[in-house]
Design an enzyme around this catalytic site. Structure first.
Site, PDB file in Angstrom:
ATOM      1  N   ASP A 123      -0.471   3.671   6.878  1.00 16.11           N
ATOM      2  CA  ASP A 123      -0.048   4.483   5.740  1.00 16.11           C
ATOM      3  C   ASP A 123       1.388   4.972   5.977  1.00 16.11           C
ATOM      4  OD1 ASP A 123      -1.431   5.952   3.224  1.00 16.11           O
ATOM      5  OD2 ASP A 123      -0.198   7.434   4.235  1.00 16.11           O
ATOM      6  N   ASP A 249      -9.190  -2.000   1.484  1.00 17.37           N
ATOM      7  CA  ASP A 249      -8.168  -1.033   1.089  1.00 17.37           C
ATOM      8  C   ASP A 249      -7.410  -1.568  -0.120  1.00 17.37           C
ATOM      9  OD1 ASP A 249      -6.357   1.005   0.856  1.00 17.37           O
ATOM     10  OD2 ASP A 249      -5.083   0.316   2.491  1.00 17.37           O
ATOM     11  N   HIS A 279      -9.242   2.434   3.588  1.00 15.68           N
ATOM     12  CA  HIS A 279      -7.834   2.772   3.821  1.00 15.68           C
ATOM     13  C   HIS A 279      -7.681   3.470   5.166  1.00 15.68           C
ATOM     14  CE1 HIS A 279      -3.696   3.697   2.917  1.00 15.68           C
ATOM     15  NE2 HIS A 279      -3.916   4.982   3.143  1.00 15.68           N
TER      16      HIS A 279
END
Length: 301
Positions: A123, A249, A279
């Site tokens: 991320d 994801d 995710h």
């Protein structure tokens, strides 16, 4: 710059997280001093594994991975980004920019004299971590990228657009719900509470609220030119570079292939897809991730 600091008692009795934070103070260009927290476990005489979290998590995300990697003999360093975890939290949303985040963590990395680094980034840990790699490539030995990307004016998906709209409009930023919803498994109540621990109230969440709006997905946005310059470095980055994206994801799906197409260090690597991972694959498959990191280091030493 008004800076908030989460009271330490908020972090008492967190599940599977017995680690003592190490603090580093850095100076912001505004004149403010910011304290950045990091977990630093394992022997000091070996090369560090740097675990970088994203939005809206903190180093708690890596608790089980830290334990496995230390057991395997690695030094593991897991910082909390400014605005998250035990790190200081500027109170105003405009205090947070992409370039400030990069500068803050660059200063932290240099202050801690980290070298020969294996980076694992997910991320925003990738949006910032890959900028650290391209800004100081001599400090990094290898990279593992998971569920992340480095946008430079493009890259918005319907899933990201929905997340952006939600994050900017929801009246109360529901950190536990976001993390739980981004995992395949159901987090326990204690685990969900741990993700809310850094935020005594909404005033502490300026960084978490601002992060989605900083992703440079349109050509006119700030940091596009800086990320284009970073891509030029990545397109010449020949050190080992592994992708380990999860299979569930929707936000970053396909990003692993784009990294593999453009970064020469990905050639010939044992790229993998983490099965049954959302995710936040660190919550779903920590043992698999630790094994990926450990075996990658051993293969490419």
């Amino acid at each position: 710059m008004q800076v908030l600091r989460t009271p330490e008692e908020r972090f008492a009795n967190l599940p599977d997280f017995p680690y003592t934070p190490h603090y580093t103070e850095i100076s912001d260009a505004s004149g403010a001093t910011l304290r950045i927290a990091a977990i630093d476990e394992g022997p000091r005489n070996v090369a560090p594994v740097l675990l970088m979290h994203g939005e809206p998590t903190w180093s708690f995300l890596y608790r089980k991975i830290i334990a496995k990697l230390v057991e395997a003999g690695h030094r593991v360093v897991a910082p909390d980004l400014v605005g998250f975890g035990r790190s200081d939290k500027p109170a105003a949303r405009e205090d947070y920019t992409y370039e400030r985040h990069v500068k803050w963590m660059s200063d932290w990395l240099v202050a801690n004299e980290l070298r020969d680094i294996t980076l694992f980034c997910q991320d925003w840990g990738g949006l910032i971590g890959l900028r650290l790699v391209t800004g100081m490539p001599e400090r990094f030995a290898r990279v593992v990228a998971a569920n992340t990307f480095l946008p430079a004016g493009t890259g918005a998906t319907p899933a990201f657009e929905a997340w952006l709209q939600f994050s900017q409009s929801v009246p109360v930023f529901p950190t536990p719900m976001i993390v739980n919803g981004g995992a395949v498994r159901e987090l326990s109540q204690a685990e969900q509470d741990a993700y809310e621990a850094p935020y005594p109230d909404e005033s502490y969440k300026a960084g978490a609220r601002q992060f989605p709006a900083l992703v440079p997905i349109k050509p006119e946005m700030p940091s596009v030119q800086e990320n284009l310059a970073a891509w030029k470095v990545l397109e010449d980055f020949k050190k080992p570079f592994l992708t380990a994206f999860s299979d569930q994801d929707p936000i970053t799906r396909g990003g692993d292939l784009r990294l593999q197409e453009r970064i020469p260090g990905t050639k010939g690597q044992a790229h993998t897809t983490i099965q049954n991972g959302g995710h936040f694959l660190q919550e779903d498959q920590p043992d698999a991730i630790a094994e990926v990191i450990d075996s990658f280091i051993r293969r490419t030493r």
